[in-house]
Design a protein around this motif. Structure first.
Motif, PDB file in Angstrom:
ATOM      1  N   TRP A  95      -3.945  12.269  -8.794  1.00  0.00           N
ATOM      2  CA  TRP A  95      -5.217  11.643  -8.432  1.00  0.00           C
ATOM      3  C   TRP A  95      -6.387  12.406  -9.048  1.00  0.00           C
ATOM      4  O   TRP A  95      -6.266  13.584  -9.395  1.00  0.00           O
ATOM      5  N   ASN A 105      -9.395   6.648  -8.526  1.00  0.00           N
ATOM      6  CA  ASN A 105      -8.087   6.463  -7.900  1.00  0.00           C
ATOM      7  C   ASN A 105      -7.869   5.001  -7.523  1.00  0.00           C
ATOM      8  O   ASN A 105      -6.754   4.485  -7.641  1.00  0.00           O
ATOM      9  N   ARG A 106      -8.935   4.351  -7.086  1.00  0.00           N
ATOM     10  CA  ARG A 106      -8.817   2.920  -6.778  1.00  0.00           C
ATOM     11  C   ARG A 106      -8.502   2.114  -8.036  1.00  0.00           C
ATOM     12  O   ARG A 106      -7.743   1.141  -7.988  1.00  0.00           O
ATOM     13  N   ARG A 109      -4.873   2.466  -8.680  1.00  0.00           N
ATOM     14  CA  ARG A 109      -4.116   1.697  -7.693  1.00  0.00           C
ATOM     15  C   ARG A 109      -4.143   0.205  -8.045  1.00  0.00           C
ATOM     16  O   ARG A 109      -3.129  -0.501  -7.930  1.00  0.00           O
ATOM     17  N   HIS A 113      -1.087  -2.437  -8.889  1.00  0.00           N
ATOM     18  CA  HIS A 113      -0.888  -3.738  -8.264  1.00  0.00           C
ATOM     19  C   HIS A 113      -0.839  -4.860  -9.300  1.00  0.00           C
ATOM     20  O   HIS A 113      -0.060  -5.812  -9.164  1.00  0.00           O
ATOM     21  N   GLU A 140       2.897   4.885  -5.707  1.00  0.00           N
ATOM     22  CA  GLU A 140       1.928   5.920  -5.358  1.00  0.00           C
ATOM     23  C   GLU A 140       2.523   6.808  -4.290  1.00  0.00           C
ATOM     24  O   GLU A 140       3.113   6.312  -3.314  1.00  0.00           O
ATOM     25  N   GLN A 142       1.147   9.229  -1.800  1.00  0.00           N
ATOM     26  CA  GLN A 142      -0.134   9.690  -1.257  1.00  0.00           C
ATOM     27  C   GLN A 142      -0.072  11.113  -0.754  1.00  0.00           C
ATOM     28  O   GLN A 142      -1.045  11.864  -0.894  1.00  0.00           O
ATOM     29  N   PHE A 147       0.454   9.315  -8.725  1.00  0.00           N
ATOM     30  CA  PHE A 147       1.084   8.044  -9.044  1.00  0.00           C
ATOM     31  C   PHE A 147       2.355   8.302  -9.847  1.00  0.00           C
ATOM     32  O   PHE A 147       2.456   9.290 -10.582  1.00  0.00           O
TER      33      PHE A 147
END
Length: 305
Positions: A95, A105-106, A109, A113, A140, A142, A147
């Motif tokens: 991250w 990070n979003r 992510r 997806h 991922e 966490q 990742f």
């Protein structure tokens, strides 16, 4: 106000960027400087594929990340983030910071997806990167703040839960080394040896290999520049076959029976004349020169042959 591109437009740019990088790197063989990477254009305008300051590049027109970057680490230095290989044979990418909600990070992510291809710019020198493409984020973790990254063709493989699981892990590990670690190792070695054969100074990139001093399956056979030699394909094959040896003080030796053999000009001038000569090319930095202990391991094997 920035308008978000359609999924098709984003896909088109990703495909164009990967095709452009493939052409510029001799189909993934060579590394590129930051300046060369910045030459990519889209719609007749420069379009940045790599962020100059951040490890994660998300264009403002995109819904997810386009590329990730791993900084160059000189021998003995540490990276700010350490990307590593997991027991499953897949590599991890850390991250940005420790906040899962950080915008970068979003963006990773979201790329996971969307299952879109990313480009990994792996630092192999100062402002020099080996582009690895395409790669995919498939999970991922966490707790570890990272990742899971897979290479092309592996992104949909999942655990079988059966006895073939270990076979799959070995396959994934081999593929990861083939598509990620080996190309990065090659670029680091080529940069250290200035894209020249250490034995004969040949400078044609397509005719050069990054040879391991001790093979990667050996317990000390890490993909490190100190376990590497830039060799042309003839001298690489001769080195691996025990025809050529290299002493710990960087002198070339030729096997005794080869010295007595009578053959054509390639053997005479390309192999035999090298006996008892110093390496023609060594890295400028002493920290990147061949490890004497690794040379000793291979040299003892050469002498035994």
């Amino acid at each position: 106000m920035t308008v978000t591109w359609s999924p098709q437009q984003q896909d088109d740019l990703r495909a164009a960027a990967i095709a452009w990088l493939s052409a510029r790197t001799n189909d993934g063989l060579d590394a590129l400087t930051s300046e060369q990477i910045n030459e990519f254009t889209w719609g007749r305008e420069r379009f940045r594929l790599m962020d100059a300051q951040r490890g994660i590049r998300k264009p403002r027109q995109f819904t997810s990340a386009l590329s990730i970057r791993t900084t160059f680490r000189p021998a003995g230095a540490e990276r700010p983030y350490e990307d590593d290989l997991g027991v499953d044979g897949l590599v991890r990418y850390k991250w940005r910071g420790d906040d899962p909600a950080h915008p970068e990070n979003r963006s990773l992510r979201q790329a996971m997806h969307e299952r879109v291809p990313l480009i990994w710019f792996w630092g192999v020198g100062v402002a020099l990167y080996k582009p690895v493409f395409p790669v995919y984020l498939i999970a991922e973790e966490q707790r570890e703040q990272q990742f899971v990254v897979a290479t092309d063709g592996l992104q949909h493989l999942e655990s079988t839960g059966s006895r073939v699981e270990e076979v799959m892990r070995r396959y994934l590990r081999q593929e990861t080394y083939r598509r990620l670690h080996q190309p990065v190792f090659r670029s680091i070695v080529m940069r250290a040896y200035e894209a020249s054969c250490a034995v004969c100074q040949l400078r044609h990139s397509v005719l050069l290999d990054a040879a391991h001093i001790v093979e990667d399956r050996h317990e000390r056979g890490v993909a490190s520049v100190r376990n590497g030699l830039a060799l042309c394909k003839i001298h690489h094959a001769a080195y691996d076959a025990g025809i050529l040896g290299l002493t710990p003080d960087l002198r070339v030796e030729v096997r005794a029976d080869i010295l007595d053999e009578i053959d054509g000009p390639l053997l005479e001038h390309g192999i035999k004349r090298l006996h008892d000569t110093p390496l023609m090319v060594v890295p400028r930095s002493r920290r990147e020169r061949p490890d004497p202990e690794l040379l000793e391991i291979h040299y003892e094997r050469f002498r035994a042959s």
